[in-house]
Structures are given as C-alpha cells and as structure tokens.
Design a protein around this motif. Structure first.
Motif, PDB file in Angstrom:
ATOM      1  N   LYS A  90      37.448  64.236  39.905  1.00  0.00           N
ATOM      2  CA  LYS A  90      37.340  64.384  38.451  1.00  0.00           C
ATOM      3  C   LYS A  90      36.591  65.658  38.085  1.00  0.00           C
ATOM      4  O   LYS A  90      37.003  66.406  37.188  1.00  0.00           O
ATOM      5  N   ASP A  91      35.503  65.940  38.802  1.00  0.00           N
ATOM      6  CA  ASP A  91      34.661  67.092  38.464  1.00  0.00           C
ATOM      7  C   ASP A  91      35.259  68.413  38.941  1.00  0.00           C
ATOM      8  O   ASP A  91      35.233  69.408  38.209  1.00  0.00           O
ATOM      9  N   GLU A  93      38.571  68.914  40.602  1.00  0.00           N
ATOM     10  CA  GLU A  93      40.012  69.092  40.493  1.00  0.00           C
ATOM     11  C   GLU A  93      40.569  68.669  39.137  1.00  0.00           C
ATOM     12  O   GLU A  93      41.751  68.861  38.861  1.00  0.00           O
ATOM     13  N   LYS A  94      39.694  68.076  38.306  1.00  0.00           N
ATOM     14  CA  LYS A  94      40.138  67.548  37.000  1.00  0.00           C
ATOM     15  C   LYS A  94      41.309  66.581  37.189  1.00  0.00           C
ATOM     16  O   LYS A  94      42.272  66.556  36.424  1.00  0.00           O
ATOM     17  N   LYS A  95      41.197  65.752  38.225  1.00  0.00           N
ATOM     18  CA  LYS A  95      42.282  64.869  38.593  1.00  0.00           C
ATOM     19  C   LYS A  95      41.819  63.411  38.525  1.00  0.00           C
ATOM     20  O   LYS A  95      40.701  63.082  38.952  1.00  0.00           O
ATOM     21  N   LYS A  96      42.678  62.532  38.001  1.00  0.00           N
ATOM     22  CA  LYS A  96      42.347  61.116  37.908  1.00  0.00           C
ATOM     23  C   LYS A  96      42.508  60.436  39.273  1.00  0.00           C
ATOM     24  O   LYS A  96      43.249  60.912  40.133  1.00  0.00           O
TER      25      LYS A  96
END
Length: 402
Positions: A90-91, A93-96
């Motif tokens: 999340k921090d 890769e901005k990935k869920k």
C-alpha cells in the motif's frame, strides 16, 4: 494431487453456476468483480455452493495482491505477515491486498480483532468464507466493516449441469449415468456440488459403473439442508414457525431435520415448551401440561424413541388454536415499566417484617381486605381465542361483582 472438484472448479463468472441473486446481470457483486473494485466482504452459506470458487475467480481477475489462508491452519504469525506485506504494498506500490480466509469463523476472537484496524483503513480487503451465519460466529465489529453475501444451495437445474460436466470429464472412459441414478444423486446431495462430484469420482476411479446401487453405496443418506452449527437457530425457528402456521407436516419435517442433523433434543424440548406458552398459551392451558409431559418423557427415554414422543407433541401444538395474548401482555408490561413511573402501592408491599404496619405496608395480605385493592389501570392481557375468552369473562364478572 488435485481432486476432481478442484479440477472442475469454474475459472470465470461465465462458468459459475448458481447464486443468480448475487451474480445476475448488473448485480453489484458481479460489477465489483469485473471492475476490480472489491471491498471487504463475507461469503457465507452451505458447503459446495461456490464460495471458495468465487474467491478464486476474484483472484484471477484482480490486479491487486491476493493472499489465501485457511483459519484452521493459519496462526497469528501468518496473519501478521500478511498485514505487514499489505502495508508495504500500500505504501510503496500503491497496490491493494485482498486476503481470502477460508473457515473465517474458526479464527479466535483475538485474531479477528487483529484484522479489524487493517480492514478499517483498507490496508487489507477481506474476503471471509464461512459455512456459518457470521452474525453468530464472527466479530460484530468485523461484520460492520464488511458486506455480507449469503450463498444458497444449488438448484436441481444447476446440479444437473454439475453432473453433466463431471460425466463429460470421463468421456474417454465411456462413463455414463442413467436418469434414475442422476435423480437419486440430485435428491440426496442437498444442493452441494462438491458432494456430487466427489461421489461420481469415487465410483469411477474405483472401477465401478454409475448405477443406482453404486450411488446408494457412496451416498446412503440425504445431505441435510440444515447445517449442524446453525440448526440451533434456523432449524428451531422453522419448527416453531411451522407450528405457528398450523402446518403439522412442516413442523414434523423440520423436527426430523434437526434430530437427523445433530440429535439435540434438549434444544427441541426447550423450544416446544416456549411454543406451548407463547403460541397456544391460555387458549388451551392443557397444551403446556401436555408438552411438559412429552418433554420429560423424551429426555428420560432418549433417542431414537424420543423422536416419536416429540413428533406427537409437535403435531399436538400445531393442531391447537393460537393465541399470543400472554406473550403480548408481558412485552407490553415491560415497555410500560420502561416508559411510566409506576410504583408498587403500599398495600401490596412486603409485610413479613416487624414494623411494616408503621409504614402502612401489606394491608392487603393473603387476599384479605379486598376492598382496599385497586385494579391495575392499564389493560395488558387481551384474550383472543379459546378458553382464555371464557376465563376472562369470568374474571370480569368477578370484578363487576365487587
């Protein structure tokens, strides 16, 4: 080695069978999966209805990280590892991160609590999978942060497609199935696709033909539509509801289902006693006495004979006239107590102590001094049926004579 149920598991929504109430055209869940906009959810329902399969389909379609775990084997350290990995994704890769947890209800409260803040801030997107009603088995705070989707047993039409797909898998072995055998499997499976696939797989892989005899050997008893863990809630509710509707056959059927599923006759006995008072009540005061005698007899005798006694009591209650007058009266009294400042009058107060006379307590003692008794000002008990109407007429006649 993969089981046949895993091999035949649908890989896309187009192949998915059943749950049209959840995955029909333009449904919210279907659109969320296709748009990769999944939010935390709990999928619950009977075994073999597609919960894990849907989670796998979501895993195949999403661009998010996807983690699978099973609550029967996962430990606190595994959950912490998943949370830490999700934080990094999340921090940086901005990935869920989607986490599918099979048997969610098996997680103890401390692990469910551990998930809570991370589901709250969407560090994790939870896909909880359980055969149990989450409102009975999952942390309520976790439920409030998730969408609940209930899966239903597959219809016979969908189950027939499962049989055809399973037989097609064995086409190289010239495997077939006759109509009688197919109908038997459909009637005994309880809407569980995995149960049918496993039965056919066992018959074929053991070198036997699929016929009515081999089907009866691998599936000798009907798969109950009541889950053992929820029979205490849903089954008893169905039993009492059928009695309330005067549906004798329905009440006895659900009684049989409960006994067949978990043999918990104590819960049945308690529910029948409640029903005798709540749903029959004073319109036939003998109903409670009859039911109590049946309950005591059933508990003394035990299964299997107890089922006969309980069947008799169930039929008796279902054939009785109905009245919820006592039920409604006590609920009215509780609401009245909460909303009105009604105090016990001095003449009804305890007088079994020295000095009570000085306080004016208990002048109406053991029915004496009837002239000082004032009738309660609010009507709570409203007779509607049977003996209670005649009893109330007698009661009113008594008051009118004073």
């Amino acid at each position: 080695m993969s089981t046949l149920a895993d091999i035949l598991r649908p890989k896309s929504l187009d192949e998915f069978l059943g749950q049209s109430h959840l995955l029909g055209k333009n449904s919210i869940l279907k659109n969320a999966i296709n748009n990769d906009s999944i939010r935390s959810m709990i999928l619950f329902g009977p075994s073999g209805t597609g919960k894990t399969t849907l989670a796998e389909i979501i895993a195949n379609k999403t661009n998010s990280n996807f983690i699978r775990m099973n609550a029967t084997t996962a430990k606190t350290a595994d959950v912490r590892e998943a949370i830490n990995g999700a934080k990094v994704s999340k921090d940086l890769e901005k990935k869920k991160t989607l986490v599918a947890i099979d048997e969610l209800h098996r997680f103890p409260k401390n692990i469910q609590d551990l998930l809570l803040p991370h589901v709250e801030n969407q560090t994790l997107i939870l896909i909880g999978i359980t055969t149990q009603n989450p409102f009975h088995s999952v942390n309520h705070a976790l439920i409030s942060r998730s969408i609940i989707f209930e899966f239903k047993p597959l219809s016979k039409k969908d189950m027939l497609q499962v049989i055809k797909k399973t037989i097609q898998y064995y086409k190289d072995k010239n495997v077939g199935i006759d109509k009688k055998s197919a109908q038997y499997l459909l009637s005994m499976s309880g809407g569980d696709a995995r149960r049918i696939i496993t039965a056919i797989e066992f018959i074929v892989e053991s070198g036997n033909e699929i016929n009515i005899d081999t089907c009866k050997q691998v599936m000798p008893t009907k798969f109950s539509t009541i889950d053992k863990d929820t029979a205490i809630y849903d089954g008893l509710s169905a039993l009492q509801g059928s009695i309330q509707a005067s549906d004798v056959d329905g009440a006895i059927f659900w009684l049989g289902q409960i006994i067949n599923t978990n043999g918990d006759i104590e819960s049945v006995c308690r529910r029948l006693l409640v029903t005798a008072s709540e749903d029959v009540g004073c319109c036939n005061p003998i109903a409670l006495i009859h039911t109590y005698a049946a309950v005591k007899s059933a508990l003394i005798v035990g299964l299997p004979e107890a089922k006969i006694i309980l069947s008799s009591a169930t039929a008796y209650l279902a054939m009785n006239p109905r009245s919820k007058a006592a039920h409604d009266a006590i609920n009215k009294s509780i609401k009245l107590d909460l909303s009105e400042d009604i105090r016990i009058p001095n003449w009804l107060r305890d007088c079994h102590y020295e000095g009570c006379e000085q306080l004016g307590h208990g002048k109406y003692m053991d029915g004496q001094n009837i002239d000082i008794y004032t009738k309660f000002p609010v009507k709570l008990f409203e007779p509607v049926n049977g003996d209670e109407i005649d009893l109330m007429k007698g009661n009113e006649k008594l008051w009118n004579s004073r």
